[in-house]
Motif scaffolding. Structure first.
Motif, mmCIF file in Angstrom:
data_model
loop_
_atom_site.group_PDB
_atom_site.id
_atom_site.type_symbol
_atom_site.label_atom_id
_atom_site.label_comp_id
_atom_site.label_asym_id
_atom_site.label_seq_id
_atom_site.Cartn_x
_atom_site.Cartn_y
_atom_site.Cartn_z
ATOM 1 N N UNK A 90 36.062 37.665 53.550
ATOM 2 C CA UNK A 90 37.234 37.493 53.212
ATOM 3 C C UNK A 90 37.745 37.993 51.977
ATOM 4 N N UNK A 91 39.198 38.037 51.741
ATOM 5 C CA UNK A 91 39.447 38.766 50.481
ATOM 6 C C UNK A 91 40.120 37.883 49.461
ATOM 7 N N UNK A 92 39.737 36.486 49.440
ATOM 8 C CA UNK A 92 40.284 35.723 48.540
ATOM 9 C C UNK A 92 39.572 35.566 47.276
ATOM 10 N N UNK A 112 32.548 38.696 50.307
ATOM 11 C CA UNK A 112 33.922 38.514 49.622
ATOM 12 C C UNK A 112 34.196 39.859 49.089
ATOM 13 N N UNK A 113 35.650 40.246 49.329
ATOM 14 C CA UNK A 113 36.004 41.549 48.447
ATOM 15 C C UNK A 113 37.442 41.366 48.039
ATOM 16 N N UNK A 114 37.684 41.132 46.624
ATOM 17 C CA UNK A 114 38.774 40.530 46.131
ATOM 18 C C UNK A 114 39.181 41.562 45.038
ATOM 19 N N UNK A 115 40.059 42.516 45.475
ATOM 20 C CA UNK A 115 40.698 43.703 44.539
ATOM 21 C C UNK A 115 41.580 42.795 43.458
ATOM 22 N N UNK A 133 39.387 46.579 39.182
ATOM 23 C CA UNK A 133 38.195 46.028 39.432
ATOM 24 C C UNK A 133 38.254 45.385 40.859
ATOM 25 N N UNK A 134 37.079 45.090 41.336
ATOM 26 C CA UNK A 134 37.215 44.244 42.626
ATOM 27 C C UNK A 134 36.012 43.107 42.745
ATOM 28 N N UNK A 135 35.943 41.769 42.737
ATOM 29 C CA UNK A 135 35.215 40.937 42.667
ATOM 30 C C UNK A 135 34.426 41.204 44.368
#
Length: 290
Positions: A90-92, A112-115, A133-135
């Motif tokens: 998910x991207x949250x 998770x992939x959150x830019x 940055x991406x979490x």
């Protein structure tokens, strides 16, 4: 390596990431959406990509991104036919990976992939991805490595997140983004209260804000601090707070909270004697109690 990527959700984030990855040589093979027209429109711009039903998109891909609203992640994850070895992301920023537990229970790897970028304009967001940055979080090392590869393909800087920290991480990101707008809105309200045209506030204050951000980028937060706190000017701070109290206690309270954080930065910068900073803190407390 996961070779086939699918998106469930064709909103602004998918319209940014999918073309960016396709341009970087990744295989985006499917897009699904509650709005079939949105999926078809996105797929048309991606070579070898199809607009499919969610179940078919899941079946076609090795790595699936749920680019849906935060509140929909768990329900979408619960109703799709995941398989062992598949990767589901998910991207949250704020939602824990537990929302993907139904996929994990069926043997999928989850992450998770959150830019950390603004996606209101996908074309502009795509241009800003490199250097952002991406979490990243994953439930196994192989998936984590793959997510780092996907980040590198877009020029993103990976930031590893620990389980249970996503809401605080995302709150901090919100402070650095939309909360800046709240500070500008407060400044506009103060201008309006003293008879200055509120419609002129942004034009007047944005260059100041941009200059501050540029200074923070080059000198760090403490090094960029300016104004009466940086100078240790107690008289000006007292005048500020008294003026704002006259406009309404909420204005002074808002400013006082910001001053407290500025004093922390001033202490970190070390440009003023500790005794002076202690005096300013005591003065702040006295003015609050008056």
């Amino acid at each position: 390596m996961f070779e086939r990527i699918a998106f469930i959700g064709a909103g602004r984030l998918a319209r940014t990431l999918a073309p960016a990855w396709a341009a970087a040589g990744q295989r985006v093979v499917a897009v699904a959406s509650r709005q079939p027209g949105a999926a078809q429109d996105l797929a048309l711009h991606l070579p070898g990509c199809q607009a499919l039903a969610p179940e078919a998109a899941v079946h076609s891909a090795d790595l699936v991104l749920l680019t849906v609203a935060d509140d929909a992640i768990a329900s979408v994850a619960a109703r799709l036919p995941w398989r062992s070895g598949q990767a589901v992301l998910h991207c949250s920023g704020a939602t824990e990976l537990a929302a993907l537990a139904p996929a994990e229970a069926l043997g999928a790897r989850i992450g998770g992939f959150h830019p950390l970028q603004i996606f209101s304009d996908p074309a502009r967001a795509a241009a800003l991805l490199a250097g952002s940055t991406v979490g990243i979080e994953a439930n196994d090392a192989a998936l984590s490595a793959r997510l780092h590869d996907l980040a590198a393909a877009l020029g993103l800087k990976p930031l590893s997140l620990r389980p249970g920290t996503r809401a605080a991480y995302h709150a901090a990101a919100n402070l650095a983004a939309s909360s800046l707008l709240a500070v500008l809105a407060e400044a506009r309200q103060v201008w309006a209260a003293i008879g200055l045209p509120p419609e002129a506030a942004l034009a007047a204050l944005l260059p100041l804000a941009r200059g501050t951000l540029d200074a923070a980028e080059s000198r760090g937060l403490a090094g960029a601090l300016s104004g009466p706190v940086a100078r240790g000017d107690a008289g000006v701070l007292t005048a500020h707070l008294q003026a704002l109290e006259g406009l309404g206690a909420e204005h002074a309270a808002f400013y006082r909270a910001l001053l407290s954080r500025q004093l922390d930065l001033a202490a970190e910068a070390g440009r003023q004697p500790e005794a002076l900073l202690a005096l300013l803190r005591r003065q702040l407390q006295l003015l609050q109690s008056c």
